[in-house]
Design an enzyme around this catalytic site. Structure first.
Site: not given
Ligand code: SAH
Length: 225
Positions: A70
């Site tokens: 993000s």
């Molecule tokens: N907080 C992260 C942002 C990652 S983007 C950072 O700081 O880098 C969102 C993430 O959510 C992705 O890696 C995606 O694979 C994950 N995601 C999507 N659906 C999900 C679910 N149902 N349970 C757990 N993770 C999920």
């Protein structure tokens, strides 16, 4: 660390200080603990090696598997909205790079984070350990139903957007607990829910753009409030 490594770390630290002033404080984030956490976490250590030089830019960056780390400002907004106290226990859904988890780890006592993509979960676990974050536990799986074994949580942060708020995440909030989550698709709103004696208070913070929540959230999708 060798001399080149030390010079690199110093340069990144300067970039980070600039990021906090120009991208975070300038846009109205005032929580001193959040600002300090963002000055500390080495974001460049949590992006793919070829993107290190761009780690402190004002944007999200790709981390593989169609996912992103993000934008720093959004991480700050969500962290501030949770109003964390040092003793709090927090659940994160969507570990991704582990960056947001590291920021949370600076702000509270325990972080539980769930990532659905096995490779990302494994990488985040390795990286967070390497950086010395001993208060973060990473689980690979679908975070739609939260992590009941460790509930209740003082705060829950969701980093992928479902089209409705998963009930289990609200249920796993302690009294007074806060849940911040992007909801909707393709246009999303960042929503803050607070669990009170009377029920759940809802506040809309701002329009955002997150990757969609995968797994059970998609199966369970539908017209909901
Ligand atoms: N907080 C992260 C942002 C990652 S983007 C950072 O700081 O880098 C969102 C993430 O959510 C992705 O890696 C995606 O694979 C994950 N995601 C999507 N659906 C999900 C679910 N149902 N349970 C757990 N993770 C999920």
């Amino acid at each position: 660390m060798d001399q080149a490594g030390a010079a690199g770390a110093e340069r990144f630290e300067a970039e980070r200080a600039k990021m906090v002033i120009e991208q975070i404080e300038a846009r109205g984030i005032r929580d001193a603990r959040v600002l300090e956490a963002m000055r500390r976490v080495p974001r460049h250590e949590l992006v793919p090696a070829e993107l290190r030089e761009r780690a402190y830019q004002d944007r999200a960056l790709p981390i593989g598997h169609d996912q992103t780390i993000s934008q720093p400002y959004i991480v700050a907004v969500m962290s501030e909205a949770l109003a964390l106290r040092p003793g709090d226990r927090v659940l994160e859904v969507g570990t991704g790079s582990g960056y947001q988890a590291a920021v949370l780890a600076e702000l509270c006592s325990e972080v539980y984070t769930i990532e659905i993509v096995p490779e990302l979960a494994a990488r985040a676990r390795t990286d967070l350990t390497r950086l010395g974050y001993q208060n973060v536990r990473v689980r690979q799986g679908d975070g739609y139903r939260g992590w009941p074994e460790y509930a209740p949580f003082d705060a829950v942060l969701v980093a992928a957007a479902p089209d409705h708020v998963p009930e289990a995440l609200v249920e796993q909030l302690a009294l007074g607990g806060r849940l911040v989550i992007p909801v909707g698709g393709p246009a999303q709103e960042l929503v803050l829910l607070t669990r009170t004696e009377e029920g759940v208070e809802r506040q809309t913070l701002m329009p955002v753009l997150f990757v969609p929540m995968r797994g059970e959230a998609e199966v369970d999708a539908g017209d909901r409030p």
